[in-house]
Enzyme design. Structure first.
Site, PDB file in Angstrom:
ATOM      1  N   CYS A 346       0.834  -1.201   0.000  1.00 42.45           N
ATOM      2  CA  CYS A 346       0.000   0.000   0.000  1.00 42.45           C
ATOM      3  C   CYS A 346       0.866   1.247   0.000  1.00 42.45           C
ATOM      4  CB  CYS A 346      -0.935  -0.002   1.218  1.00 42.45           C
ATOM      5  SG  CYS A 346      -1.998   1.459   1.283  1.00 42.45           S
ATOM      6  N   CYS A 349      -0.391   4.130   2.395  1.00 34.25           N
ATOM      7  CA  CYS A 349      -0.172   3.947   3.830  1.00 34.25           C
ATOM      8  C   CYS A 349       1.300   4.045   4.200  1.00 34.25           C
ATOM      9  CB  CYS A 349      -0.704   2.588   4.273  1.00 34.25           C
ATOM     10  SG  CYS A 349      -2.471   2.355   3.982  1.00 34.25           S
ATOM     11  N   ASP A 350       2.133   3.315   3.463  1.00 38.45           N
ATOM     12  CA  ASP A 350       3.523   3.138   3.873  1.00 38.45           C
ATOM     13  C   ASP A 350       4.504   4.060   3.161  1.00 38.45           C
ATOM     14  OD1 ASP A 350       2.558   1.108   5.480  1.00 38.45           O
ATOM     15  OD2 ASP A 350       2.851  -0.423   3.960  1.00 38.45           O
TER      16      ASP A 350
END
Length: 519
Positions: A346, A349-350
């Site tokens: 992701c 997200c990361d």
């Protein structure tokens, strides 16, 4: 820190406080510390039930605790909870202030009855302010801490506390650590899932409740768009309907932006899932969340039985399979070893955890190219690897990608290995399919974007599957097993899209009802 509109909304919400609360700040002389001081003072201006103390002595600075007046704070924010996390802050204020959380009464009682683990009840969640999965985890642990004095929780902004991120080798968020400093879990986790993990007898109690349920007319396995649509259509026919799902919403929960859902110009996955769940719950549908099916069979009396991972068994006259799909993995040496240690799935997200670093994106479709574009604004350099001789993404995305100075595209590349130093990724090995030469690229992160795999492993030998593992269905959603239907991304229906899955789910429910009235 807060504009006039947000302040007015905050004043309205804080009227719900049932008892006074304190914001106890442990500050430093940094710019973030000064911003935090301004934030807590502005919150206090919005309600006479909120007071501020600026003399906190917590070791993590800058941070502030939300505490019931006269008590030690069990909910703490190490970072400025803005963006996605502002809702986490608002809910923490309300719940610590005595306003009841919007959680099922039985879950609240389960939380209040929890005992702290042997190592202690303190948890810390490392987050990224751009992560749309992190707030669910933060809010879940904050709720537990607000309701049960045996627990406490700290949200830690990884972007603010880089040294802690490096020390704990956090390469993916949200990352939850227990009191012993061990990783409790990573990725999206729902409140009920966390409570079940903390409640050592949860699986046994769940199995007992599930076994006590009577026979369903329509049992839907999977709670994504296809399953939700099937539930609505089946329930509207007045038949006994159940939804069995590992997590309601499925892959849509991990989707940041949705711009092709007809009649809705733009939305986000979690928001759409909330609307789906609200719609399903307007009908008499038995939603059995956080439950995993592992077998489907026909009973001696001709009914269909679904066995769950916890040993429970549910029976139904018809079954609709809508188990969806999951991220496809590269299946090369090193990938599993370095998952969440440099191998990620992701970018939203990361991505922020790789600021200033070198990363790779695997996959040249829309998702891969979009990931490369997003990451290019954060990291120092992106190398996109595509197996084919050309990118498959839309032309407008390719044009944008080609305009970025810190992106390199390598075609005809077969990834053969992920390398690391034992704790984190340090490189990627690929073979040039045109020359058969092997190359190694030094980097710190790898984002895999190569499509989806159907969640059908548990159905092998039960219903007919395609060579890709998809459930084979006809025009009515029928499978090879009489009385069993299927819909959505787990099937051979072409074009894996939310709106198509909903249509297929609706069709499968109508076909199941037709089966019921004819048999």
């Amino acid at each position: 820190m807060l504009d006039a509109n947000i302040k007015q909304q905050l004043k309205t919400y804080l009227q719900m406080l049932r008892h006074p609360i304190e914001l106890v700040a442990s500050l430093d002389n940094s710019a973030k510390g000064r911003d935090m001081e301004a934030l807590v003072l502005e919150i206090a201006e919005c309600s006479d039930k909120v007071t501020v103390k600026l003399d906190g002595d917590h070791a993590v600075r800058p941070s502030f605790a939300v505490a019931k007046a006269g008590e030690a704070g069990r909910v703490r924010f190490a970072g400025l909870p803005m963006g996605h996390e502002f809702t986490s802050l608002l809910l923490a204020l309300l719940h610590v202030g005595g306003h009841p959380p919007k959680v099922a009464p039985e879950v609240i009682e389960q939380i209040k009855g929890l005992k702290a683990p042997a190592q202690g009840g303190h948890f810390e969640t490392v987050i990224s302010l751009s992560c749309h999965n992190c707030p669910d985890v933060v809010q879940a642990f904050n709720t537990i801490a607000a309701l049960n004095p045996a627990f406490s929780h700290v949200m830690i902004d990884g972007g603010m506390f880089q040294s802690l991120v490096e020390e704990r080798k956090v390469m993916a968020v949200p990352a939850v650590f227990d009191q012993a400093g061990e990783l409790f879990g990573s990725g999206r986790m729902l409140l009920e899932e966390i409570v079940a993990r903390l409640d050592t007898n949860a699986a046994e109690k769940d199995a007992e409740k599930l076994n006590a349920k009577g026979e369903f007319d329509v049992l839907i396995v999977g709670g994504g768009p296809a399953g939700a649509a099937a539930a609505v259509y089946a329930a509207r026919k007045g038949v006994k309907t159940g939804v069995l799902t590992e997590r309601f919403g499925g892959q849509v929960l991990d989707t940041l932006s949705i711009e092709n859902f007809i009649s809705v110009k733009e939305t986000e996955g979690p928001k759409l899932v909330a609307h789906l769940e609200e719609h399903v719950k307007t009908y008499d549908v038995d939603i059995m969340n956080l439950q995993k099916a592992n077998a489907l069979a026909r009973t001696d009396d001709g009914k269909l039985a679904v066995t769950l991972e916890n040993g429970a068994k549910l029976t139904s006259k018809t079954v609709i399979l809508s188990t969806g799909a999951r991220w496809r993995e590269m299946n090369v040496p090193g990938e599993a070893e370095y998952r969440n240690k440099g191998v990620a799935y992701c970018p939203h997200c990361d991505g922020p955890l790789y600021k200033g670093k070198r990363v790779a994106v695997i996959g040249g479709g829309n998702s891969g190219v979009e990931a490369a574009i997003d990451l290019a604004g954060i990291v120092s350099h992106v190398t996109l690897f595509e197996f084919d001789s050309k990118l498959r993404a839309d032309a407008v995305l390719q044009n944008k990608l080609n305009s970025l100075p810190n992106v390199k595209v390598i075609l005809n590349a077969l990834t053969t290995e992920v390398t690391g130093d034992g704790t984190k990724v340090n490189g990627l090995v690929y073979r040039d399919r045109t020359t058969d030469e092997t190359h190694t690229v030094e980097l710190e992160g790898i984002f895999v974007q190569i499509g989806l795999l159907p969640n059908t492993d548990w159905l092998k030998g039960t219903v007919a599957l395609s060579p890709r593992g998809e459930v084979e269905v006809d025009a009515h959603g029928k499978t090879s097993l009489d009385g069993v239907f299927a819909a959505g991304d787990c099937t051979t229906a072409p074009y894996k899209q939310i709106i198509i899955a909903m249509g297929e789910g609706s069709k499968a429910a109508l076909a199941a009802f037709d089966h019921l009235i004819r048999h």
